[in-house]
Each structure stands twice: as C-alpha cells, then as structure tokens.
Design an enzyme around this catalytic site. Structure first.
Site, mmCIF file in Angstrom:
data_model
loop_
_atom_site.group_PDB
_atom_site.id
_atom_site.type_symbol
_atom_site.label_atom_id
_atom_site.label_comp_id
_atom_site.label_asym_id
_atom_site.label_seq_id
_atom_site.Cartn_x
_atom_site.Cartn_y
_atom_site.Cartn_z
ATOM 1 N N GLU A 329 0.841 -1.193 0.000
ATOM 2 C CA GLU A 329 0.000 0.000 0.000
ATOM 3 C C GLU A 329 0.878 1.246 0.000
ATOM 4 O OE1 GLU A 329 -4.226 -1.039 2.166
ATOM 5 O OE2 GLU A 329 -2.725 0.030 3.323
ATOM 6 N N CYS A 330 0.649 2.137 -0.935
ATOM 7 C CA CYS A 330 1.310 3.440 -0.974
ATOM 8 C C CYS A 330 2.834 3.279 -0.910
ATOM 9 C CB CYS A 330 0.769 4.336 0.140
ATOM 10 S SG CYS A 330 1.007 6.099 -0.169
ATOM 11 N N GLY A 331 3.468 3.581 0.213
ATOM 12 C CA GLY A 331 4.911 3.400 0.305
ATOM 13 C C GLY A 331 5.340 1.970 0.048
ATOM 14 N N SER A 429 -0.981 -0.758 -4.772
ATOM 15 C CA SER A 429 -1.512 0.511 -5.279
ATOM 16 C C SER A 429 -1.285 1.576 -4.212
ATOM 17 C CB SER A 429 -3.001 0.402 -5.609
ATOM 18 O OG SER A 429 -3.781 0.402 -4.432
#
Length: 441
Positions: A329-331, A429
């Site tokens: 997720e993200c990072g 994502s």
C-alpha cells in the site's frame, strides 16, 4: 457497560486539537483512569501519539468508509476496559465529503452516531467577544451534535480570557478552561503530517508538559462529568474489514513502513490470523513461516538508500513473492516497484516485483476517499469485491505498466479509473484499504 466519551473538535485545522487531545489524554491517564483514544477519519500518525499518551492502542472511526455497524463494533472495543474514550476530530467539526446523511466522513457524524458530546477547541488569538458567535453557531448548526462546551486556546492575557469567556457564557455555553499562548509546545511536522510518535524526541516529557497545561488551566472534573454516550445495546460481533490475506501474515514495521491501521490488525487477529512484524530497514526478510506479506505505507522515500542497500530484505521479498501473496500500500507499493527517486533526484533500485517507477523529486498531492473494485482474485478478496479507503501521498508515478490491481472511484465522481498493478501473486496501489463494502465477500 461501555465507557462514556468526548469528542475534541474545532472549526478548522490548526486550532490546537492534537495538543489539547494529547494533553487531556495524558492528564486523565495520570489520574489513574483507563483512557482509550480514537481518531476520526483516515489517519495513521495521530493514533500512535494517542497510544503513547494513554498506554492503550487507539482506533480510527470514519463515517465515509465505515458502515454504522462497524463504527459501533469498533467503538465497543475502544470502550472495553476503559473509563473514558477521548476522540480527536479531523479538520473542522462539520468538514467531510459528499455522502449520504451521517456518512460524510465528518467528525460530527461520529459524535452523532455514538452520542459523544463535543469539546470545542477555539483558537481565540485575534478575537475576543466574537468567539461567542462562533461557539453559538456550532451549538445550533447540527441538532444531532451536543456541544458540551468550549476550551479557549492561545489566550493572550487574563483580560483576553475574561472578555472571550464572559461573552461565550452569556449565550449559555460552558467554558471549561483557557490555555495561554505557548510557542514551545508545537509538535514537529513533515509532508504527511506530524513526525511519527516513535521519531519524536523526548515524547514522554512533551506529553507530560501538555498534561501539566491541562491540569493547570482546565476543569478536568467538569469535563469528566460531561462525557457521555458510547455504543448502547451492541453485542460483540465480527469486524467487517478486508479479509486477512493469510493465516500468518508478515507485516513490515519500522520508520519506513508504519501506516498499518490498528483496526485491521485487530480484526485479522480476531479472525484467527497471526501477525509477524519484521523490519526492512534492519535488512530483515519476511519470515519464511508466513503465508502472506503486507508492506504498509510510510516513508520509504526518506529511507530509499537504506532500502536499496538492504539485500537480505529485497532478496527475501522476491523469494517470498515467488510462492506467496505480497501486497503493498502506498509506500509499500513504491517499494515493490523497479525504482524510487528520492527528493534529491537520486534513483534507487527497489524490489522490481512490479513494473513501476515512482518519484518524490516530482511531487503532487493526491488526497481523498476512494472506493476500489478488485480487478482479479487476490489476497484482499475476489474479483469484483469492493473496498473503501483513501489515498494520501505526494510521490508521483513516473511509469506504471501492467494489469491494474483495482478500478477506483472517489467521493466526487462515479467514473472508474485503473489503479495499481498486479503481477503473479504480487499486488499493490496507492490506495489504503480501511473496510470492505457491505454485501460483498
């Protein structure tokens, strides 16, 4: 019996909600009370400060992503073995996103759902009697929300306090206290909010200073008496969140990967999953006895050089992904890509499990609620399952090639757009999942 609660709110960001909330939590905990913290809205950083102030895990409650049943279940858990729940609002009390009544993401929705009275923190710098008009407007604006009273903040003098307090009390609103201006108590910030609790120097001393201010200037006994509400008539049930991605889940946790929602961790454990934390910055690979790996968001852009040099972590992650699901997720998504460009423009090789290149040298704020429909079967659910959550990042995508992880919409449009990537057992994502939508598996 569930514990009563209070919501600490303001009419805008920057009024002092966080420092007041932390000081209040710490002051009550020093009295020997069992205090549980809650953060309204999507936020990873504030709950860690709540935990440091109270000694108990905090939880997030959000009316846009969470159904009323889940809000009640989480509030029930927050109040278990607690004497009081102290909730910290987000932005202004009534600020939210488009949604059905009571489902806008506003802190007022949480107060209304749970019957928690609101303590309004008012930054009265630059005003005096006019504060009464604002307080009265808040009290009358939404009949669902009960205003317990006001706490004046950034008061310049005794005369200033008297002018503001007398005007507010003249319209029938209680003033619980007044905090003087103090430029020495600000919490350090960075691009996604506060510097994380674990990185804040002398945090225990700072929390005690905040509590000392509350003890000296606030009527704590009156505040305790004003607390009310909480989940009523709610039987303990399961938490309706994305399913555990495995029976034993390796979760990255350190200064680069810390954005893991406490309610997800709790729900997965209640569902029987085991959580095994490991540190990529310490060059640790996902434990081999796990059957899924979760890379949360955080600040990999601040540690890109160390991550690129963490050979055991990267090789172990690649080996893990060959046979078991990995989600970022993200990072975490950025780390699964081929390269990450840091703020100085240096390009660092990442895991290379997804055909993705991201940059923190080229920044653009992406912020808001999201609904995600899974494009294929994966660790988080079956194709077509819908999740609710949010995005919050400054990093940009330089290149992104491959089949998408999901199709997403935001709070302002029903138009779907592809988001993230999937390759074999690897998915990721910039979307942070908070809940699954009702009616889906």
């Amino acid at each position: 019996m569930s514990a009563p609660g209070l919501l600490v709110a303001a009419v805008r960001s920057g009024a002092g909600k966080t420092t007041v909330t932390l000081g209040l939590m710490r002051a009550l905990a020093r009295r020997g009370l069992h205090v549980c913290g809650v953060k309204c809205g999507p936020d990873y950083i504030d709950p860690a400060f709540h935990a440091a102030a109270t000694g108990r895990d905090s939880l997030n409650l959000d009316s846009w992503t969470m159904e009323p049943e889940l809000l009640a279940q989480l509030a029930l858990r927050a109040s278990e073995d607690a004497d009081i729940v102290v909730a910290e609002g987000a932005m202004g009390l009534f600020d939210g996103a488009p949604g059905a009544p009571g489902q806008t993401g506003a802190s007022a929705d949480i107060a209304a759902h749970l019957g928690w009275p609101t303590l309004l923190v008012m930054d009265v710098s630059g005003q005096a009697q006019s504060a009464a008009a604002i307080a009265r407007g808040v009290a009358l604006h939404d009949a669902r929300v009960k205003l317990a009273g006001v706490l004046l903040n950034r008061v310049g003098s005794e005369r200033h306090r008297r002018l503001a307090q007398e005007a507010i009390e003249a319209v029938g609103i209680k003033v619980f206290g007044a905090l003087p201006r103090d430029g020495g108590i600000a919490l350090p910030e960075r691009h996604l909010g506060l510097v994380q609790a674990g990185e804040t120097r002398e945090l225990a001393s700072l929390l005690d200073r905040l509590a000392d201010r509350i003890d000296a200037h606030v009527d704590l006994d009156a505040l305790l008496a004003a607390a009310a509400g909480g989940p009523r008539g709610v039987a303990r049930g399961p938490l309706d969140v994305p399913r555990p991605p495995g029976g034993r889940i390796a979760v990255a946790r350190d200064e680069a990967f810390s954005f893991f929602y406490p309610h997800l961790c709790r729900a997965w454990r209640e569902a029987g999953a085991k959580i095994a934390f490991f540190s990529p910055l310490a060059d640790q690979a996902p434990p081999e006895d796990c059957d899924a790996c979760w890379l949360p968001g955080g600040y990999p852009e601040l540690h890109a050089g160390r991550l690129a040099a963490a050979g055991s972590f990267l090789e172990g992650l690649r080996r893990f992904a060959a046979t078991r699901p990995v989600h970022g997720e993200c990072g975490g998504y950025m780390t699964l890509g081929r390269t990450l460009t840091d703020a100085e423009g240096r390009v660092h090789a990442m895991a290379g499990l997804l055909d993705l290149a991201t940059s923190f040298a080229q920044r653009k704020l992406n912020l808001g609620y999201r609904r995600a429909r899974l494009s294929s079967d994966c660790a988080l659910g079956a194709a077509g399952d819908e999740l609710a959550g949010h995005e919050f990042h400054y990093a940009t995508i330089v290149s992104e090639k491959g089949p998408p992880f999901a199709a997403v919409t935001d709070a302002y449009s029903q138009e779907e757009r592809p988001a993230g990537l999937r390759e074999g057992l690897v998915t990721g994502s910039f979307f942070h999942a908070m809940t699954k939508k009702k009616g889906r598996r």
